[in-house]
Design an enzyme around this catalytic site. Structure first.
Site, PDB file in Angstrom:
ATOM      1  N   HIS A 122       6.956  -6.755  -2.038  1.00 14.30           N
ATOM      2  CA  HIS A 122       5.688  -7.418  -1.719  1.00 14.30           C
ATOM      3  C   HIS A 122       4.750  -6.446  -1.022  1.00 14.30           C
ATOM      4  CE1 HIS A 122       8.527 -10.756  -2.209  1.00 14.30           C
ATOM      5  NE2 HIS A 122       7.477 -11.435  -2.621  1.00 14.30           N
ATOM      6  N   ARG A 134       0.737  -2.459   3.461  1.00 11.77           N
ATOM      7  CA  ARG A 134       2.148  -2.064   3.576  1.00 11.77           C
ATOM      8  C   ARG A 134       2.857  -2.531   2.315  1.00 11.77           C
ATOM      9  NH1 ARG A 134       6.669  -5.237   5.745  1.00 11.77           N
ATOM     10  NH2 ARG A 134       5.098  -6.646   6.590  1.00 11.77           N
ATOM     11  N   TYR A 135       3.252  -1.579   1.505  1.00  6.56           N
ATOM     12  CA  TYR A 135       4.033  -1.875   0.308  1.00  6.56           C
ATOM     13  C   TYR A 135       5.492  -1.888   0.726  1.00  6.56           C
ATOM     14  CZ  TYR A 135      -0.155  -1.169  -2.487  1.00  6.56           C
ATOM     15  OH  TYR A 135      -1.408  -1.283  -3.033  1.00  6.56           O
ATOM     16  N   CYS A 136       6.061  -3.068   0.845  1.00  8.80           N
ATOM     17  CA  CYS A 136       7.429  -3.270   1.312  1.00  8.80           C
ATOM     18  C   CYS A 136       8.315  -3.430   0.075  1.00  8.80           C
ATOM     19  CB  CYS A 136       7.469  -4.509   2.197  1.00  8.80           C
ATOM     20  SG  CYS A 136       9.039  -4.768   3.015  1.00  8.80           S
ATOM     21  N   ILE A 137       9.154  -2.432  -0.192  1.00  6.80           N
ATOM     22  CA  ILE A 137       9.849  -2.314  -1.470  1.00  6.80           C
ATOM     23  C   ILE A 137      11.367  -2.348  -1.278  1.00  6.80           C
ATOM     24  CG2 ILE A 137      10.075  -0.883  -3.548  1.00  6.80           C
ATOM     25  CD1 ILE A 137       7.191  -1.919  -3.021  1.00  6.80           C
TER      26      ILE A 137
END
Length: 164
Positions: A122, A134-137
């Site tokens: 997300h 913030r690309y939380c992968i």
């Protein structure tokens, strides 16, 4: 497990909704770990702080575990304190699809890779940097290619900016 297979498979997505790639799911099950399959194909989430790349500080790029498409660079990775790999932005030219995810009872923006339509994680608006994202992968949706292997694995164009 041979993790270079993804670059050789072709995937097609009819449209950018929740449809799965036309690649045979059984083929994916045999090539991915159960966690990788659950995250990428079932929109699962791995445990924070107990995943492969949350604390990786090596230079390199992160590619989609299914298709091999380049997604993120270590130069944009930072410690968000969340327990998952976090990035300020995708790698230049990355195709990442966004959609609204309400499964948790909260509106979130879900990220999927453009080619394989793999669930990645997300994006949130609480990140550092000029875009504030913030690309939380999930680590399970990624394969890390260290800078010293970029050329041999066919990603030599990403060397610039990674070597000091």
């Amino acid at each position: 497990m041979d993790k270079t297979w993804g670059k050789d498979l072709e995937y097609k997505v009819k449209n950018k909704t929740d449809e799965k790639p036309t690649a045979k799911l059984e083929d994916l099950k045999s090539k991915l770990t159960p966690l990788q399959y659950e995250v990428t194909q079932g929109c699962g989430t791995e445990r924070p702080f107990e995943n492969e790349y949350w604390n990786n500080k090596k230079p390199g790029i992160y590619v989609d575990i299914v298709s091999g498409e380049p997604l993120f660079s270590s130069t944009d990775k930072y410690d968000s304190g969340s327990g998952w790999p976090s990035f300020t932005k995708p790698i230049e030219g990355a195709e990442i699809d966004e959609s609204t995810d309400t499964k948790s009872g909260v509106n979130r923006t879900e990220l999927k890779s453009g080619k394989a339509h793999s669930h990645l994680g997300h994006v949130f608006n609480d990140g550092p940097g000029e875009n504030g994202l913030r690309y939380c992968i999930n680590s399970a949706s990624l394969r890390f290619i260290p800078v010293e292997k970029l050329e041999q694995e066919g990603y030599g164009q990403y060397l610039q900016g990674l070597k000091n």
